[in-house]
Design a protein around this motif. Sequence first.
Motif, PDB file in Angstrom:
ATOM      1  N   ARG A 175       0.827  -1.211   0.000  1.00  0.00           N
ATOM      2  CA  ARG A 175       0.000   0.000   0.000  1.00  0.00           C
ATOM      3  C   ARG A 175       0.859   1.258   0.000  1.00  0.00           C
ATOM      4  NH1 ARG A 175      -5.684  -0.300   1.856  1.00  0.00           N
ATOM      5  NH2 ARG A 175      -6.292  -2.462   1.637  1.00  0.00           N
ATOM      6  N   LEU A 176       1.921   1.262   0.795  1.00  0.00           N
ATOM      7  CA  LEU A 176       2.797   2.434   0.842  1.00  0.00           C
ATOM      8  C   LEU A 176       3.525   2.624  -0.488  1.00  0.00           C
ATOM      9  CD1 LEU A 176       3.984   2.027   4.495  1.00  0.00           C
ATOM     10  CD2 LEU A 176       2.752   4.012   3.585  1.00  0.00           C
ATOM     11  N   ARG A 177       3.970   1.547  -1.114  1.00  0.00           N
ATOM     12  CA  ARG A 177       4.598   1.658  -2.443  1.00  0.00           C
ATOM     13  C   ARG A 177       3.620   2.239  -3.458  1.00  0.00           C
ATOM     14  NH1 ARG A 177       7.146  -3.366  -1.305  1.00  0.00           N
ATOM     15  NH2 ARG A 177       9.351  -2.962  -0.996  1.00  0.00           N
ATOM     16  N   SER A 178       2.367   1.788  -3.400  1.00  0.00           N
ATOM     17  CA  SER A 178       1.369   2.290  -4.353  1.00  0.00           C
ATOM     18  C   SER A 178       1.104   3.784  -4.167  1.00  0.00           C
ATOM     19  CB  SER A 178       0.065   1.498  -4.241  1.00  0.00           C
ATOM     20  OG  SER A 178      -0.651   1.851  -3.070  1.00  0.00           O
ATOM     21  N   LEU A 179       1.433   4.313  -2.989  1.00  0.00           N
ATOM     22  CA  LEU A 179       1.288   5.745  -2.718  1.00  0.00           C
ATOM     23  C   LEU A 179       2.545   6.535  -3.085  1.00  0.00           C
ATOM     24  CD1 LEU A 179      -0.516   5.541   0.745  1.00  0.00           C
ATOM     25  CD2 LEU A 179      -1.525   6.197  -1.450  1.00  0.00           C
ATOM     26  N   GLY A 180       3.571   5.845  -3.590  1.00  0.00           N
ATOM     27  CA  GLY A 180       4.781   6.524  -4.014  1.00  0.00           C
ATOM     28  C   GLY A 180       5.905   6.564  -3.001  1.00  0.00           C
ATOM     29  N   TYR A 181       5.780   5.838  -1.918  1.00  0.00           N
ATOM     30  CA  TYR A 181       6.817   5.786  -0.892  1.00  0.00           C
ATOM     31  C   TYR A 181       7.925   4.818  -1.300  1.00  0.00           C
ATOM     32  CZ  TYR A 181       3.890   8.363   2.378  1.00  0.00           C
ATOM     33  OH  TYR A 181       3.144   9.331   2.990  1.00  0.00           O
ATOM     34  N   ASP A 182       9.167   5.120  -0.916  1.00  0.00           N
ATOM     35  CA  ASP A 182      10.271   4.171  -1.027  1.00  0.00           C
ATOM     36  C   ASP A 182      10.185   3.291   0.207  1.00  0.00           C
ATOM     37  OD1 ASP A 182      11.375   5.294  -3.370  1.00  0.00           O
ATOM     38  OD2 ASP A 182      12.421   6.809  -2.178  1.00  0.00           O
ATOM     39  N   VAL A 183      10.073   1.984   0.001  1.00  0.00           N
ATOM     40  CA  VAL A 183       9.834   1.070   1.115  1.00  0.00           C
ATOM     41  C   VAL A 183      10.993   0.088   1.257  1.00  0.00           C
ATOM     42  CG1 VAL A 183       8.288  -0.707   2.046  1.00  0.00           C
ATOM     43  CG2 VAL A 183       7.340   1.243   0.800  1.00  0.00           C
ATOM     44  N   THR A 184      11.470  -0.063   2.477  1.00  0.00           N
ATOM     45  CA  THR A 184      12.465  -1.075   2.817  1.00  0.00           C
ATOM     46  C   THR A 184      11.769  -2.102   3.702  1.00  0.00           C
ATOM     47  OG1 THR A 184      14.221   0.577   2.774  1.00  0.00           O
ATOM     48  CG2 THR A 184      14.701  -1.497   3.905  1.00  0.00           C
ATOM     49  N   GLU A 185      11.880  -3.358   3.320  1.00  0.00           N
ATOM     50  CA  GLU A 185      11.242  -4.427   4.084  1.00  0.00           C
ATOM     51  C   GLU A 185      12.267  -5.211   4.897  1.00  0.00           C
ATOM     52  OE1 GLU A 185       7.819  -6.434   2.062  1.00  0.00           O
ATOM     53  OE2 GLU A 185       8.745  -5.499   0.292  1.00  0.00           O
ATOM     54  N   HIS A 186      11.786  -6.053   5.786  1.00  0.00           N
ATOM     55  CA  HIS A 186      12.587  -6.953   6.619  1.00  0.00           C
ATOM     56  C   HIS A 186      13.498  -6.189   7.583  1.00  0.00           C
ATOM     57  CE1 HIS A 186      10.978  -9.915   3.933  1.00  0.00           C
ATOM     58  NE2 HIS A 186      11.521  -9.291   2.909  1.00  0.00           N
ATOM     59  N   VAL A 187      13.041  -5.057   8.063  1.00  0.00           N
ATOM     60  CA  VAL A 187      13.795  -4.276   9.038  1.00  0.00           C
ATOM     61  C   VAL A 187      13.600  -4.927  10.408  1.00  0.00           C
ATOM     62  CG1 VAL A 187      14.058  -2.019  10.135  1.00  0.00           C
ATOM     63  CG2 VAL A 187      13.512  -2.168   7.682  1.00  0.00           C
ATOM     64  N   GLY A 188      14.669  -5.416  10.990  1.00  0.00           N
ATOM     65  CA  GLY A 188      14.574  -6.089  12.286  1.00  0.00           C
ATOM     66  C   GLY A 188      13.753  -7.360  12.229  1.00  0.00           C
ATOM     67  N   GLY A 189      13.584  -7.920  11.068  1.00  0.00           N
ATOM     68  CA  GLY A 189      12.791  -9.139  10.891  1.00  0.00           C
ATOM     69  C   GLY A 189      11.642  -8.884   9.936  1.00  0.00           C
ATOM     70  N   THR A 190      10.483  -8.510  10.480  1.00  0.00           N
ATOM     71  CA  THR A 190       9.309  -8.298   9.636  1.00  0.00           C
ATOM     72  C   THR A 190       8.912  -6.828   9.518  1.00  0.00           C
ATOM     73  OG1 THR A 190       7.874  -8.691  11.530  1.00  0.00           O
ATOM     74  CG2 THR A 190       8.339 -10.590  10.104  1.00  0.00           C
ATOM     75  N   GLY A 191       9.720  -5.929  10.062  1.00  0.00           N
ATOM     76  CA  GLY A 191       9.386  -4.507  10.023  1.00  0.00           C
ATOM     77  C   GLY A 191       9.585  -3.883   8.656  1.00  0.00           C
ATOM     78  N   ILE A 192       8.962  -2.741   8.463  1.00  0.00           N
ATOM     79  CA  ILE A 192       9.118  -1.980   7.227  1.00  0.00           C
ATOM     80  C   ILE A 192       9.397  -0.521   7.571  1.00  0.00           C
ATOM     81  CG2 ILE A 192       7.626  -3.509   5.876  1.00  0.00           C
ATOM     82  CD1 ILE A 192       5.454  -1.340   6.050  1.00  0.00           C
ATOM     83  N   VAL A 193      10.074   0.163   6.658  1.00  0.00           N
ATOM     84  CA  VAL A 193      10.298   1.598   6.754  1.00  0.00           C
ATOM     85  C   VAL A 193       9.909   2.184   5.409  1.00  0.00           C
ATOM     86  CG1 VAL A 193      12.020   3.428   6.995  1.00  0.00           C
ATOM     87  CG2 VAL A 193      12.160   1.393   8.445  1.00  0.00           C
ATOM     88  N   ALA A 194       9.110   3.241   5.429  1.00  0.00           N
ATOM     89  CA  ALA A 194       8.674   3.889   4.191  1.00  0.00           C
ATOM     90  C   ALA A 194       9.019   5.370   4.248  1.00  0.00           C
ATOM     91  CB  ALA A 194       7.170   3.715   4.009  1.00  0.00           C
ATOM     92  N   ILE A 195       9.547   5.891   3.145  1.00  0.00           N
ATOM     93  CA  ILE A 195       9.955   7.291   3.085  1.00  0.00           C
ATOM     94  C   ILE A 195       9.312   7.944   1.866  1.00  0.00           C
ATOM     95  CG2 ILE A 195      11.915   8.867   2.820  1.00  0.00           C
ATOM     96  CD1 ILE A 195      13.638   6.683   4.160  1.00  0.00           C
ATOM     97  N   LEU A 196       8.713   9.115   2.081  1.00  0.00           N
ATOM     98  CA  LEU A 196       8.175   9.929   0.997  1.00  0.00           C
ATOM     99  C   LEU A 196       8.957  11.227   0.991  1.00  0.00           C
ATOM    100  CD1 LEU A 196       6.040  10.331  -1.224  1.00  0.00           C
ATOM    101  CD2 LEU A 196       4.564  11.361   0.508  1.00  0.00           C
ATOM    102  N   LYS A 197       9.685  11.470  -0.093  1.00  0.00           N
ATOM    103  CA  LYS A 197      10.514  12.671  -0.183  1.00  0.00           C
ATOM    104  C   LYS A 197       9.782  13.730  -0.990  1.00  0.00           C
ATOM    105  CE  LYS A 197      14.772  10.103   0.210  1.00  0.00           C
ATOM    106  NZ  LYS A 197      16.053   9.753  -0.365  1.00  0.00           N
ATOM    107  N   ASN A 198       9.990  14.983  -0.565  1.00  0.00           N
ATOM    108  CA  ASN A 198       9.356  16.107  -1.248  1.00  0.00           C
ATOM    109  C   ASN A 198      10.205  17.355  -1.010  1.00  0.00           C
ATOM    110  OD1 ASN A 198       7.411  17.394  -2.792  1.00  0.00           O
ATOM    111  ND2 ASN A 198       6.121  17.871  -1.035  1.00  0.00           N
ATOM    112  N   GLY A 199      11.477  17.291  -1.385  1.00  0.00           N
ATOM    113  CA  GLY A 199      12.366  18.428  -1.204  1.00  0.00           C
ATOM    114  C   GLY A 199      12.949  18.499   0.189  1.00  0.00           C
TER     115      GLY A 199
END
Length: 154
Positions: A60-84
């Motif tokens: 869902r976060l990828r579909s919104l345009g976020y850069d997503v990293t998966e498997h953080v600490g196991g099953t965690g995710i981190v999503a970043i949306l950049k805008n300047g």
Amino acid sequence: MKLAKLLLLASLVASGCAQTSTSKEVEAVYPDAHALYLDLHQNPELSTHEIQTAAKLAGRLRSLGYDVTEHVGGTGIVAILKNGAGPTVMLRTELDALPVEEKTGLSYASKVRAKDDAGRDVPVMHACGHDLHMASILGRPQSWRTAKTTWHGP
């Protein structure tokens, strides 16, 4: 002292979000957030086993345009949306459910059973609201994406 600072930061972020949200923004994201809530509630996963839950959120976060990293600490995710250039806002949610049998009688009640880390077959449900946290936290990123002219930040 760290907890007090964390709680203050959380309330400031929530306050800032509340001040910029309109009822139209809430109405726009509610159907998707509600559908996600129902899905997550019906399909809970135990801690460190949130494979499908993490994949749903990441997708869902990828579909919104976020850069997503998966498997953080196991099953965690981190999503970043950049805008300047600008400040960074971080939101956090829990993914896991508990080994508890749901007896709410709700039409969307969890009927899931899973093996816990000891190999026991246990019932699983979102008994403490993590499903609601995940669903509601995705509403804000959706509205941030659609209102990129009103904010900036890495």
